[in-house]
Scaffold this motif. Structure first.
Motif, PDB file in Angstrom:
ATOM      1  N   ILE A  45       0.845  -1.205   0.000  1.00 49.68           N
ATOM      2  CA  ILE A  45       0.000   0.000   0.000  1.00 49.68           C
ATOM      3  C   ILE A  45       0.882   1.257   0.000  1.00 49.68           C
ATOM      4  N   ILE A  46       1.916   1.268   0.865  1.00 50.38           N
ATOM      5  CA  ILE A  46       2.778   2.460   0.961  1.00 50.38           C
ATOM      6  C   ILE A  46       3.496   2.708  -0.366  1.00 50.38           C
ATOM      7  N   VAL A  47       4.073   1.645  -0.930  1.00 49.83           N
ATOM      8  CA  VAL A  47       4.836   1.791  -2.179  1.00 49.83           C
ATOM      9  C   VAL A  47       3.916   2.254  -3.303  1.00 49.83           C
ATOM     10  N   LEU A  48       2.740   1.638  -3.366  1.00 49.03           N
ATOM     11  CA  LEU A  48       1.777   1.973  -4.417  1.00 49.03           C
ATOM     12  C   LEU A  48       1.380   3.447  -4.337  1.00 49.03           C
ATOM     13  N   ILE A  49       1.077   3.910  -3.131  1.00 49.30           N
ATOM     14  CA  ILE A  49       0.631   5.291  -2.958  1.00 49.30           C
ATOM     15  C   ILE A  49       1.754   6.258  -3.327  1.00 49.30           C
ATOM     16  N   HIS A  50       3.001   5.889  -3.001  1.00 45.35           N
ATOM     17  CA  HIS A  50       4.082   6.817  -3.309  1.00 45.35           C
ATOM     18  C   HIS A  50       4.492   6.782  -4.776  1.00 45.35           C
ATOM     19  N   MET A  59      -6.358  11.712   1.454  1.00 43.35           N
ATOM     20  CA  MET A  59      -6.891  10.449   1.956  1.00 43.35           C
ATOM     21  C   MET A  59      -5.858   9.332   1.865  1.00 43.35           C
ATOM     22  N   TYR A  60      -5.158   9.267   0.717  1.00 40.48           N
ATOM     23  CA  TYR A  60      -4.211   8.168   0.548  1.00 40.48           C
ATOM     24  C   TYR A  60      -2.905   8.425   1.289  1.00 40.48           C
ATOM     25  N   LEU A  61      -2.541   9.695   1.488  1.00 36.71           N
ATOM     26  CA  LEU A  61      -1.347   9.952   2.301  1.00 36.71           C
ATOM     27  C   LEU A  61      -1.606   9.565   3.755  1.00 36.71           C
ATOM     28  N   PHE A  62      -2.827   9.826   4.234  1.00 35.12           N
ATOM     29  CA  PHE A  62      -3.173   9.364   5.590  1.00 35.12           C
ATOM     30  C   PHE A  62      -3.163   7.838   5.637  1.00 35.12           C
ATOM     31  N   LEU A  63      -3.710   7.231   4.581  1.00 35.66           N
ATOM     32  CA  LEU A  63      -3.744   5.763   4.549  1.00 35.66           C
ATOM     33  C   LEU A  63      -2.332   5.193   4.582  1.00 35.66           C
ATOM     34  N   SER A  64      -1.426   5.847   3.858  1.00 37.25           N
ATOM     35  CA  SER A  64      -0.044   5.384   3.841  1.00 37.25           C
ATOM     36  C   SER A  64       0.583   5.507   5.229  1.00 37.25           C
ATOM     37  N   ASN A 294     -11.488  -1.158  -3.426  1.00 35.70           N
ATOM     38  CA  ASN A 294     -11.193   0.216  -3.801  1.00 35.70           C
ATOM     39  C   ASN A 294     -10.701   0.299  -5.252  1.00 35.70           C
ATOM     40  N   GLN A 295     -11.460   1.027  -6.074  1.00 40.21           N
ATOM     41  CA  GLN A 295     -11.110   1.124  -7.496  1.00 40.21           C
ATOM     42  C   GLN A 295      -9.809   1.897  -7.718  1.00 40.21           C
ATOM     43  N   ASP A 296      -9.559   2.919  -6.881  1.00 47.19           N
ATOM     44  CA  ASP A 296      -8.346   3.722  -7.055  1.00 47.19           C
ATOM     45  C   ASP A 296      -7.101   2.871  -6.855  1.00 47.19           C
ATOM     46  N   ILE A 297      -7.112   2.066  -5.782  1.00 43.70           N
ATOM     47  CA  ILE A 297      -5.945   1.231  -5.487  1.00 43.70           C
ATOM     48  C   ILE A 297      -5.780   0.181  -6.578  1.00 43.70           C
ATOM     49  N   LYS A 298      -6.886  -0.424  -6.995  1.00 43.65           N
ATOM     50  CA  LYS A 298      -6.807  -1.436  -8.062  1.00 43.65           C
ATOM     51  C   LYS A 298      -6.273  -0.813  -9.347  1.00 43.65           C
ATOM     52  N   GLY A 299      -6.767   0.402  -9.659  1.00 45.69           N
ATOM     53  CA  GLY A 299      -6.305   1.098 -10.855  1.00 45.69           C
ATOM     54  C   GLY A 299      -4.813   1.390 -10.786  1.00 45.69           C
ATOM     55  N   ALA A 300      -4.358   1.836  -9.594  1.00 46.19           N
ATOM     56  CA  ALA A 300      -2.935   2.151  -9.431  1.00 46.19           C
ATOM     57  C   ALA A 300      -2.096   0.900  -9.623  1.00 46.19           C
ATOM     58  N   LEU A 301      -2.579  -0.213  -9.072  1.00 48.82           N
ATOM     59  CA  LEU A 301      -1.857  -1.478  -9.195  1.00 48.82           C
ATOM     60  C   LEU A 301      -1.728  -1.861 -10.666  1.00 48.82           C
ATOM     61  N   GLN A 302      -2.844  -1.676 -11.408  1.00 52.27           N
ATOM     62  CA  GLN A 302      -2.826  -2.005 -12.838  1.00 52.27           C
ATOM     63  C   GLN A 302      -1.852  -1.110 -13.589  1.00 52.27           C
ATOM     64  N   ARG A 303      -1.905   0.213 -13.296  1.00 51.19           N
ATOM     65  CA  ARG A 303      -1.020   1.145 -14.003  1.00 51.19           C
ATOM     66  C   ARG A 303       0.442   0.800 -13.746  1.00 51.19           C
ATOM     67  N   ILE A 304       0.774   0.487 -12.461  1.00 52.11           N
ATOM     68  CA  ILE A 304       2.171   0.187 -12.123  1.00 52.11           C
ATOM     69  C   ILE A 304       2.621  -1.077 -12.849  1.00 52.11           C
ATOM     70  N   PHE A 305       1.756  -2.096 -12.848  1.00 52.54           N
ATOM     71  CA  PHE A 305       2.155  -3.346 -13.493  1.00 52.54           C
ATOM     72  C   PHE A 305       2.290  -3.169 -14.995  1.00 52.54           C
ATOM     73  N   THR A 306       1.384  -2.369 -15.580  1.00 51.28           N
ATOM     74  CA  THR A 306       1.479  -2.125 -17.023  1.00 51.28           C
ATOM     75  C   THR A 306       2.786  -1.410 -17.349  1.00 51.28           C
ATOM     76  N   LYS A 307       3.121  -0.422 -16.506  1.00 48.56           N
ATOM     77  CA  LYS A 307       4.356   0.332 -16.727  1.00 48.56           C
ATOM     78  C   LYS A 307       5.571  -0.595 -16.662  1.00 48.56           C
ATOM     79  N   TRP A 308       5.575  -1.453 -15.627  1.00 47.29           N
ATOM     80  CA  TRP A 308       6.699  -2.370 -15.478  1.00 47.29           C
ATOM     81  C   TRP A 308       6.768  -3.348 -16.647  1.00 47.29           C
ATOM     82  N   ALA A 309       5.572  -3.826 -17.082  1.00 46.06           N
ATOM     83  CA  ALA A 309       5.556  -4.795 -18.183  1.00 46.06           C
ATOM     84  C   ALA A 309       6.111  -4.162 -19.450  1.00 46.06           C
ATOM     85  N   ILE A 310       5.736  -2.872 -19.677  1.00 47.45           N
ATOM     86  CA  ILE A 310       6.232  -2.190 -20.873  1.00 47.45           C
ATOM     87  C   ILE A 310       7.739  -1.997 -20.779  1.00 47.45           C
TER      88      ILE A 310
END
Ligand SMILES: *[C@@H]1O[C@H](CO)[C@@H](O)[C@H](O)[C@H]1NC(C)=O
Length: 316
Positions: A45-50, A59-64, A294-310
């Motif tokens: 969660i922390i890595v994803l948010i940052h 909201m997500y900085l508090f969550l982190s 949470n759609q935001d977290i799921k979306g972030a996870l997808q974006r990060i993985f897509t970036k890494w895959a590319i």
């Protein structure tokens, strides 16, 4: 100096969990798995948010911050528990015991204050959506987090100093798996009146006041939604407040279960089970509560993985 049969205790024995010796390995593996899940889940969660700039909102900085607090909170008790499960003499030095108590209180109280900051953030987001970015400025967010740290440091320091004044006599057996404040007070052989009074006053400050503030925020949120009922407004409120409300219920549910429910005949076992709930289970569940629905977290996870895959495929 006090005379008589009093001696200075240099270490305590932590009896640990009330489990049969033949089940010890099973529980060891179980607690190790839960601890690793807690650390990895919250770290994700922390890595994803940052990493994801779309999650750089209050909201997500508090969550982190909450996730960091969860990692520290479970690291105060579980590694020592795991170590003691394997050792013949499950002892902890006097200074170690007070240190554990200090950090336990520090991170438990921090969690409570961060939940208030998160509730305030949701209140502003839903009741004053147009002014949200001006009210929840980075400066205010940082101040709220800093204030939580300062308050919680002072409160746990006070409890620990008050505990350090007490003398402990012959009995050094703690029927628990960590140095819990109330369990230590039962072993003390000096006057614990001031300690009990401070627990009562500061306990109110870190449990009742945050609870009331969170309750007030949600009361305002609900009334503002009911004033202008729209399907879209409700969906927005549910999607952003649902996770926070689940974490709040988990946090206060265990506290209420521990302190307000009538005590069973075997209260030590009940206390231990509840303590396992809030030291082991709650910090583990928080990241899942936030990421699964949470759609935001799921979306972030997808974006990060897509970036890494590319990046990975470009390197080939
Ligand atoms: C905690 O919150 C503050 C203020 O929003 C933020 O600047 C900081 O990066 C957060 N810390 C972590 C570990 O996320």
């Amino acid at each position: 100096m006090k005379m008589g049969n009093q001696s200075i205790i240099s270490e305590f024995l932590l009896l640990g969990l009330p489990i049969e010796p033949d089940q010890r390995d099973l529980f060891y593996v179980l607690f190790l798995a839960m601890y690793l899940t807690t650390v990895l889940g919250n770290l994700l969660i922390i890595v994803l948010i940052h990493l994801d700039s779309q999650l750089h909102t209050p909201m997500y900085l508090f969550l982190s911050n909450l996730s960091l607090s969860d990692i520290c909170f479970s690291s105060v008790t579980i590694p020592k528990l795991l170590h003691n499960m394997q050792s013949q003499v499950p002892s902890i030095p006097y200074a170690g015991c007070l240190t554990q108590m200090y950090f336990f209180l520090l991170f438990a109280d921090l969690e409570s204050f961060l939940l208030v900051a998160m509730a305030y953030d949701r209140y502003v987001a839903i009741c004053f959506p147009l002014h949200y970015t001006t009210i929840m400025s980075p400066k205010l967010c940082l101040s709220l987090v800093a204030l939580s740290w300062v308050l919680t440091t002072l409160i746990s320091l006070l409890h620990t100093l008050l505990m350090a004044r007490l003398s402990f006599c012959a009995d050094n057996v703690i029927p628990h798996f960590f140095c819990d404040m109330s369990t230590l007070l039962k072993l003390a052989c000096s006057d614990i009146q001031i300690n009990e009074m401070m627990i009562f006053i500061l306990g109110g400050l870190v449990i009742i006041v945050p609870f009331l503030l969170i309750f007030a925020s949600y009361a305002r949120i609900v009334s503002s939604i009911l004033k202008v009922p729209s399907a879209r407004g409700m969906r927005k409120a549910f999607s952003t407040c649902g996770s926070h409300l689940s974490v709040v219920s988990l946090f206060y549910g265990t506290i209420i279960g521990l302190y307000l429910c009538p005590s069973a005949s075997n209260s030590t076992v009940k206390e231990t089970i509840m303590a396992v709930m809030y030291t082991v289970v709650t910090p583990m569940l928080n990241p899942f509560i936030y990421s699964l629905r949470n759609q935001d977290i799921k979306g972030a996870l997808q974006r990060i993985f897509t970036k890494w895959a590319i990046q990975f495929s470009l390197r080939q």
